[in-house]
Design an enzyme around this catalytic site. Sequence first.
Site, short mmCIF file in Angstrom:
data_model
loop_
_atom_site.label_atom_id
_atom_site.label_comp_id
_atom_site.label_asym_id
_atom_site.label_seq_id
_atom_site.Cartn_x
_atom_site.Cartn_y
_atom_site.Cartn_z
N ASP A 299 18.25 -22.87 20.15
CA ASP A 299 18.06 -21.43 20.12
C ASP A 299 16.93 -21.05 19.15
O ASP A 299 16.08 -20.21 19.45
CB ASP A 299 19.40 -20.81 19.68
CG ASP A 299 19.35 -19.30 19.73
OD1 ASP A 299 19.08 -18.78 20.82
OD2 ASP A 299 19.54 -18.66 18.68
N LEU B 18 15.42 -6.44 14.60
CA LEU B 18 14.43 -6.45 13.51
C LEU B 18 13.02 -6.40 14.09
O LEU B 18 12.74 -7.04 15.10
CB LEU B 18 14.57 -7.72 12.66
CG LEU B 18 15.87 -7.90 11.88
CD1 LEU B 18 15.82 -9.22 11.10
CD2 LEU B 18 16.08 -6.74 10.91
N GLU C 158 11.29 -7.56 22.11
CA GLU C 158 11.58 -7.55 20.67
C GLU C 158 12.94 -8.17 20.38
O GLU C 158 13.12 -8.87 19.39
CB GLU C 158 11.53 -6.11 20.16
CG GLU C 158 11.74 -5.93 18.68
CD GLU C 158 10.65 -6.58 17.84
OE1 GLU C 158 10.85 -7.76 17.46
OE2 GLU C 158 9.62 -5.94 17.58
N THR D 87 21.02 -10.19 29.88
CA THR D 87 21.76 -11.45 30.04
C THR D 87 21.09 -12.53 29.21
O THR D 87 20.03 -12.31 28.60
CB THR D 87 21.73 -11.92 31.51
OG1 THR D 87 20.39 -12.33 31.82
CG2 THR D 87 22.15 -10.81 32.46
N LYS E 282 12.97 -19.37 19.76
CA LYS E 282 12.35 -18.28 19.02
C LYS E 282 11.00 -18.73 18.43
O LYS E 282 10.04 -17.94 18.38
CB LYS E 282 13.29 -17.78 17.92
CG LYS E 282 14.54 -17.14 18.53
CD LYS E 282 15.60 -16.82 17.52
CE LYS E 282 16.82 -16.23 18.21
NZ LYS E 282 17.96 -16.06 17.32
#
Length: 892
Positions: free
Chosen positions: A748, A683, A676, A633, A752
């Site tokens: 977003d 990737l 990952e 999710t 990361k």
Amino acid sequence: MAFFASSLSPSYTLPNLSSKPNKFFTKIHPFSFLHHPPIFRPCCSLPFQGRESLNFNLLASVTTADVLLDGAVEEVQLPKGGTWSIHKFGGTCVGTSERIGNVANIVVKDESERKLVVVSAMSKVTDMMYDLIHKAEARDDAYIISLDAVLEKHKSTATDLLEGDELANFLARLHQDINNLKAMLRAIYIAGHATESFSDFVVGHGELWSAQLLSAVVRKSGLGCTCMDTREVLVVNPTSSNQVDPDYVESSRRLKKWYSENSSDIIVATGFIASTPQNIPTTLKRDGSDFSAAIMGALFKARQVTIWTDVDGVYSADPRKVSEAVILKKLSYQEAWEMSYFGANVLHPRTIIPVMKYDIPIVIRNIFNLSAPGTMICRPDCFENEDGDRVESPVKGFATIDNLALVNVEGTGMAGVPGTASAIFGAASSEHSVCFAVPEKEVKAVSAALESRFRQALDAGRLSQIAVIPNCSILAAVGQKMASTPGVSATLFNALAKANINIRAIAQGCSEYNVTVVVKREDCIKALRAVHSRFYLSRTTIAMGIIGPGLIGGTLLDQLRDQAAVLKEKFNIDLRVMGITGSKTMLLSDTGIDLSIWRDLQKEQGEKADMQKFVQHVHGNHFIPNTAIVDCTADSHVASRYHDWLRRGIHVITPNKKANSGPLEQRLSYTHYFYEGTVGAGLPIISTLQGLLETGDKILRIEGIFSGTLSYIFNNFVGARTFSDVVKEAKVAGYTEPDPRDDLSGTDVARKVIILARESGLKLELADIPVQSLVPEPLKDSGSAEEFMEKLPQYDQDLAKQRQEAEATGEVLRYVGVVDVVNKKGTVELRRYKKEHPFAQLSGSDNIIAFSTQRYEKQPLIVRGPGAGAEVTAGGVFSDILRLASYLGAPS
Ligand code: ADP
Ligand code: ASP
Ligand code: MG
């Protein structure tokens, strides 16, 4: 620390295996049995028959054979040796009249020249008999009703099976016995106590009756069959440890005499009961009929002892606790002994020694499944050369003993003081502490004895304490090959560690046929299943719970479906999806969901989603030692549970970026957390970074285009096109979130950046990252996505200007995230790159990430490829699952 499973170390008690060849095993027997006319002989002695009054002197209760035979003594020599085959039928085998009939059939059909059949009491009868005594001792009148139940059970069984004289004889004896028992129980009632010999006398009746019944039914088939009351033959000496030791010399003498007076090629003998040298009735203690059969095997020097029971043989673990246990086709005497000693109650531990001496094989067979060949217990070299049968695992089986307490005697004063251990065992090594296990019910007495013996040492501080750790269980791994195989203990401990089970004590006998560990009682079954599956299932079995069967989760399930068989076959990885949950419904399975129909099953069998129940179900399945929850999710509530799951020993795998926004907390050393999929979908970004760090490289800077959407937008923001036009195109093509502001805001990408920053060792929070949002300020909160899209063209100017400036210097605009490890900073912004720069060469929605490190300083290490989409994201999650499997020990 020394630890003993009991005060008697199992490794020392077995005599050496005989080296002579197994003459019985290879011998071919003629298919013959002698047809005798039916013999109607009084069967089994009648303790009080013919006496007017009850005589409680039990010495007199075992009558001698000459009383039975009306003086008709015919001297017949006992033919010992391979013509004899011994069978033993357990309580369940003779549990009903139908089953007794079935047993008689098996006896009749056995083509051995001579056979001796040992029987237990009908199932539950021994318990009923003990219950009579307990009730009488407690002065509970209900013993009378209970005795009636015993009478009724045998009466109706006999009526079903017998007729004529046989029935009349049996019933007459049964009534006589019941009357005697009634009188005896009355005496116990009055005394409020039963001595051991009274009690043994009472409980042994179950075997007397079942033996009489069975022998009568065998006779019905026209064969001669006598019934042996083993109290006339078996002589045993009581020992201090609630056990009895057979007196073979005296028993053999009595057997010869008995046989000379009762010769027959079929003998039905009572299990469980025997006499002392003084002719006092006694028993071989609970479950002792197996032992009876083995003693008979030795006395007759029989060809084989077959123990008939209700399971297909000896399993690699108690089949009631481990449903994936496998049948062991062959076991050495030593292995069988160790298994039974450590709790595999399919065989009484004392069954082995008598037969081992004469190389008599024992076969355990299932009366309810005659097609199963059973388990052969014999000398190891009798099966060494047979191919195919050899079990690869050096551990043959596992067994457990519950209700134990550990006693730990501790103190530095023991060091260098010889004899402390012997004093400890007298009263009840690195001699800094001595630790041993005792049955829970004896622990009080043991610790009291130790405290009194060591009072002085405790007072003087030479011993610091005598500690009792209650509620423990022993888990034993047994296997002859363990002795010559390194790493068995390591594997065992590893399996326990991975199942998050704490070991309280460890012991390995010097025979190396067993390794035992003590664990908390509540962990015992889980431990048993964990070690069993480690040695017997696939090397790596993982119970998985999939949360969010949407686009990514659904794709993952399909990928798992397609790969499962190959993984299992080629790589020994057994992935079992035990549960799938969405926000509304969940699907649970006890053995693993059939992934070829998971969508249908979810519709048909789905129940209301409940995260707690879901996790409990997936993790609570104790027989799969590893649990992994895969969160597909994008939900921060789900992510907030990771910490708890990891703490409970559940591995977590996720592409959910919300996960790493919160503070990362410490986790258990054996629990893995893989994510990952959170950066660059499938990737290898996190793993590349971890690989660099683990091999000692130093990360200087990570810079990348982490958003597939923004990659697409800037790759296409060329020529005469306006920014809003490209955004619209991306939205139509499905590259953006439903509201493109979710992409354009840069949050977003910032997530990361945080993930990578933390992975590089920086302690950054989301708020520490300056994010250049591409959403024009006035449109930030301006209504719907449609309204936003409508108004966006009004703001095209600004970005058009920036692009022109860049182009003027031969550069392009790219929206990037940067982790500046040197300066401990992270940023998300629009930057300009030379047209030759790898970031300028991108097409479509690819991601690109450049790692500048000490090793890759001049030329960064670049990972590039599609960084979004269900297939590749699910693929990333899948590879994390396989990484987990390899961390857990799957062959790589
Ligand atoms: P019987 O009455 O025939 O002597 P038991 O109840 O004494 O039978 O022994 C058989 C039982 O032992 C089986 O039903 C099984 O539940 C239990 N058992 C425990 N451990 C094992 C094992 N490793 N293999 C087979 N059976 C086992
Ligand atoms: N009937 C006895 C018991 O239940 C002996 C046996 O069945 O092995 O303990
Ligand atoms: Mg048994």
